[in-house]
Design a protein around this motif. Sequence first.
Motif, PDB file in Angstrom:
ATOM      1  N   LEU A 220       0.825  -1.219   0.000  1.00 34.02           N
ATOM      2  CA  LEU A 220       0.000   0.000   0.000  1.00 34.02           C
ATOM      3  C   LEU A 220       0.854   1.262   0.000  1.00 34.02           C
ATOM      4  CD1 LEU A 220      -2.807  -1.028   2.535  1.00 34.02           C
ATOM      5  CD2 LEU A 220      -2.874  -1.076   0.034  1.00 34.02           C
ATOM      6  N   GLY A 221       1.891   1.269   0.807  1.00 36.71           N
ATOM      7  CA  GLY A 221       2.702   2.477   0.911  1.00 36.71           C
ATOM      8  C   GLY A 221       3.547   2.760  -0.314  1.00 36.71           C
ATOM      9  N   SER A 222       3.796   1.748  -1.145  1.00 34.10           N
ATOM     10  CA  SER A 222       4.633   1.952  -2.325  1.00 34.10           C
ATOM     11  C   SER A 222       3.855   2.426  -3.543  1.00 34.10           C
ATOM     12  CB  SER A 222       5.358   0.644  -2.679  1.00 34.10           C
ATOM     13  OG  SER A 222       6.173   0.205  -1.620  1.00 34.10           O
ATOM     14  N   VAL A 223       2.521   2.441  -3.475  1.00 36.10           N
ATOM     15  CA  VAL A 223       1.719   2.779  -4.657  1.00 36.10           C
ATOM     16  C   VAL A 223       1.987   4.200  -5.159  1.00 36.10           C
ATOM     17  CG1 VAL A 223      -0.625   3.115  -5.517  1.00 36.10           C
ATOM     18  CG2 VAL A 223      -0.063   1.076  -4.206  1.00 36.10           C
ATOM     19  N   PRO A 224       1.883   5.257  -4.313  1.00 32.89           N
ATOM     20  CA  PRO A 224       2.026   6.616  -4.868  1.00 32.89           C
ATOM     21  C   PRO A 224       3.389   6.860  -5.507  1.00 32.89           C
ATOM     22  CG  PRO A 224       1.045   6.670  -2.678  1.00 32.89           C
ATOM     23  CD  PRO A 224       1.551   5.296  -2.867  1.00 32.89           C
ATOM     24  N   ASN A 225       4.452   6.498  -4.789  1.00 36.95           N
ATOM     25  CA  ASN A 225       5.792   6.755  -5.301  1.00 36.95           C
ATOM     26  C   ASN A 225       6.084   5.939  -6.555  1.00 36.95           C
ATOM     27  OD1 ASN A 225       8.992   6.012  -5.030  1.00 36.95           O
ATOM     28  ND2 ASN A 225       8.553   8.114  -4.396  1.00 36.95           N
ATOM     29  N   THR A 226       5.653   4.675  -6.549  1.00 39.36           N
ATOM     30  CA  THR A 226       5.889   3.819  -7.711  1.00 39.36           C
ATOM     31  C   THR A 226       5.115   4.328  -8.928  1.00 39.36           C
ATOM     32  OG1 THR A 226       6.177   1.935  -6.226  1.00 39.36           O
ATOM     33  CG2 THR A 226       5.802   1.447  -8.542  1.00 39.36           C
ATOM     34  N   ALA A 227       3.880   4.766  -8.711  1.00 35.17           N
ATOM     35  CA  ALA A 227       3.081   5.290  -9.818  1.00 35.17           C
ATOM     36  C   ALA A 227       3.723   6.533 -10.424  1.00 35.17           C
ATOM     37  CB  ALA A 227       1.668   5.604  -9.338  1.00 35.17           C
ATOM     38  N   ALA A 228       4.240   7.417  -9.569  1.00 32.11           N
ATOM     39  CA  ALA A 228       4.877   8.631 -10.079  1.00 32.11           C
ATOM     40  C   ALA A 228       6.088   8.295 -10.942  1.00 32.11           C
ATOM     41  CB  ALA A 228       5.280   9.525  -8.912  1.00 32.11           C
ATOM     42  N   TYR A 229       6.906   7.353 -10.489  1.00 34.34           N
ATOM     43  CA  TYR A 229       8.084   6.982 -11.269  1.00 34.34           C
ATOM     44  C   TYR A 229       7.702   6.259 -12.557  1.00 34.34           C
ATOM     45  CZ  TYR A 229      11.667   8.331  -7.913  1.00 34.34           C
ATOM     46  OH  TYR A 229      12.520   9.055  -7.109  1.00 34.34           O
ATOM     47  N   ALA A 230       6.673   5.416 -12.489  1.00 35.20           N
ATOM     48  CA  ALA A 230       6.246   4.703 -13.696  1.00 35.20           C
ATOM     49  C   ALA A 230       5.737   5.670 -14.758  1.00 35.20           C
ATOM     50  CB  ALA A 230       5.175   3.681 -13.346  1.00 35.20           C
ATOM     51  N   VAL A 231       4.960   6.676 -14.339  1.00 38.61           N
ATOM     52  CA  VAL A 231       4.471   7.679 -15.286  1.00 38.61           C
ATOM     53  C   VAL A 231       5.637   8.486 -15.845  1.00 38.61           C
ATOM     54  CG1 VAL A 231       3.067   9.764 -15.514  1.00 38.61           C
ATOM     55  CG2 VAL A 231       2.192   7.798 -14.241  1.00 38.61           C
ATOM     56  N   ALA A 232       6.587   8.839 -14.978  1.00 43.26           N
ATOM     57  CA  ALA A 232       7.747   9.595 -15.448  1.00 43.26           C
ATOM     58  C   ALA A 232       8.556   8.777 -16.450  1.00 43.26           C
ATOM     59  CB  ALA A 232       8.626   9.991 -14.262  1.00 43.26           C
ATOM     60  N   GLY A 233       8.698   7.481 -16.192  1.00 48.25           N
ATOM     61  CA  GLY A 233       9.422   6.650 -17.140  1.00 48.25           C
ATOM     62  C   GLY A 233       8.692   6.494 -18.461  1.00 48.25           C
ATOM     63  N   ALA A 234       7.367   6.391 -18.391  1.00 51.31           N
ATOM     64  CA  ALA A 234       6.585   6.252 -19.619  1.00 51.31           C
ATOM     65  C   ALA A 234       6.581   7.527 -20.445  1.00 51.31           C
ATOM     66  CB  ALA A 234       5.157   5.834 -19.275  1.00 51.31           C
ATOM     67  N   ARG A 235       6.639   8.688 -19.784  1.00 50.05           N
ATOM     68  CA  ARG A 235       6.591   9.972 -20.504  1.00 50.05           C
ATOM     69  C   ARG A 235       7.961  10.636 -20.589  1.00 50.05           C
ATOM     70  NH1 ARG A 235       1.301  11.728 -21.045  1.00 50.05           N
ATOM     71  NH2 ARG A 235      -0.034   9.872 -20.945  1.00 50.05           N
ATOM     72  N   ALA A 236       9.018   9.887 -20.395  1.00 47.90           N
ATOM     73  CA  ALA A 236      10.354  10.487 -20.404  1.00 47.90           C
ATOM     74  C   ALA A 236      10.716  11.073 -21.770  1.00 47.90           C
ATOM     75  CB  ALA A 236      11.389   9.440 -20.006  1.00 47.90           C
ATOM     76  N   SER A 237      10.097  10.563 -22.819  1.00 52.32           N
ATOM     77  CA  SER A 237      10.399  11.089 -24.154  1.00 52.32           C
ATOM     78  C   SER A 237       9.817  12.480 -24.372  1.00 52.32           C
ATOM     79  CB  SER A 237       9.856  10.137 -25.221  1.00 52.32           C
ATOM     80  OG  SER A 237       8.451   9.958 -25.061  1.00 52.32           O
ATOM     81  N   SER A 238       8.864  12.880 -23.530  1.00 58.30           N
ATOM     82  CA  SER A 238       8.270  14.225 -23.634  1.00 58.30           C
ATOM     83  C   SER A 238       8.340  14.896 -22.271  1.00 58.30           C
ATOM     84  CB  SER A 238       6.829  14.143 -24.125  1.00 58.30           C
ATOM     85  OG  SER A 238       6.069  13.281 -23.289  1.00 58.30           O
ATOM     86  N   PRO A 239       9.499  15.386 -21.865  1.00 58.91           N
ATOM     87  CA  PRO A 239       9.677  15.928 -20.511  1.00 58.91           C
ATOM     88  C   PRO A 239       8.914  17.212 -20.233  1.00 58.91           C
ATOM     89  CG  PRO A 239      11.633  16.308 -21.848  1.00 58.91           C
ATOM     90  CD  PRO A 239      10.743  15.437 -22.653  1.00 58.91           C
ATOM     91  N   THR A 240       8.345  17.830 -21.237  1.00 63.00           N
ATOM     92  CA  THR A 240       7.569  19.051 -20.994  1.00 63.00           C
ATOM     93  C   THR A 240       6.074  18.780 -20.914  1.00 63.00           C
ATOM     94  OG1 THR A 240       7.518  19.491 -23.378  1.00 63.00           O
ATOM     95  CG2 THR A 240       9.317  20.483 -22.106  1.00 63.00           C
ATOM     96  N   SER A 241       5.670  17.538 -21.016  1.00 69.83           N
ATOM     97  CA  SER A 241       4.240  17.210 -20.964  1.00 69.83           C
ATOM     98  C   SER A 241       3.719  17.366 -19.535  1.00 69.83           C
ATOM     99  CB  SER A 241       4.009  15.774 -21.440  1.00 69.83           C
ATOM    100  OG  SER A 241       4.641  14.853 -20.561  1.00 69.83           O
ATOM    101  N   PRO A 242       2.428  17.716 -19.380  1.00 65.97           N
ATOM    102  CA  PRO A 242       1.870  17.868 -18.033  1.00 65.97           C
ATOM    103  C   PRO A 242       1.992  16.602 -17.186  1.00 65.97           C
ATOM    104  CG  PRO A 242       0.398  18.818 -19.675  1.00 65.97           C
ATOM    105  CD  PRO A 242       1.461  18.090 -20.430  1.00 65.97           C
ATOM    106  N   ALA A 243       1.799  15.426 -17.798  1.00 65.32           N
ATOM    107  CA  ALA A 243       1.883  14.178 -17.031  1.00 65.32           C
ATOM    108  C   ALA A 243       3.285  13.993 -16.449  1.00 65.32           C
ATOM    109  CB  ALA A 243       1.520  12.991 -17.917  1.00 65.32           C
TER     110      ALA A 243
END
Length: 272
Positions: A220-243
Amino acid sequence: MLDATTRSGGTATAIPQAAATDLTVAAGLLVGPKASVAAPAVPTAARTGLAARCLRALLSPWSRLSLLVVLLAAAASGVLLFDPQRLLADGWPPQLGGAAAAVAFAAAYGLCTVAFVPRPLLNLAAGAVFGSQLGLGTALAGTVLGAGAAFGLGRILGQDALRPLLRARWLKAADGQLSRHGFRSMMVARLFPGVPFWAANYCAAVSRMGWIPFLVATALGSVPNTAAYAVAGARASSPTSPAFLIAMALIALPALAGTVVAWRKRHHLRGR
């Protein structure tokens, strides 16, 4: 008459001789087997005692702790030699795809966390390889798997040797916090990054914290931090995107909050 007496005397003389012979044979039959059985008893007992001492030495707390150190050193060396970032540079093995690739990645994720690979790098890799949603699920599965493996290794191989060493006041305070308030303490450790993932796992293993509170709090405690990193990794090709920007903010804010909380609670860790 004399002849009868002579025969009688001969018989009287022969009977004791026969009796003596029979007694000697019987004694030999009785003593012989016992001697043959008892002779190897001393070396057998010595071998048994030596084997028991060797077994106790192998199963002693310090021997098990040494085994844990060797296993962790071998795992860390294997990660350095394998160079896992090549998977991201060269792409995921083409023979794996879909669910099989996700399962393999989760298993590798868990093993890498046991070998002290930082979770943020693994979370970014999960997002880059599988996208935001599947990357989050894969990273969470690997997180729980790695935490459980580290907790089990520390509990079985290290707890008995390390618990007597908890003499410093801050170590006793941390141990008491994890033992009495394990679920809450682990939730805070997972929500607010600051304590390395592997350090929290092995500290919890040395304490008296239970398996279920540890694993549930980790998941439970790892969900927020892991989700943030996963989204950052998925959108790393567009670093200026809102996500991507929102994900980076969700990474930075908990880290800052964890630093503030740790600073304010530093006196409790020192055993005030």
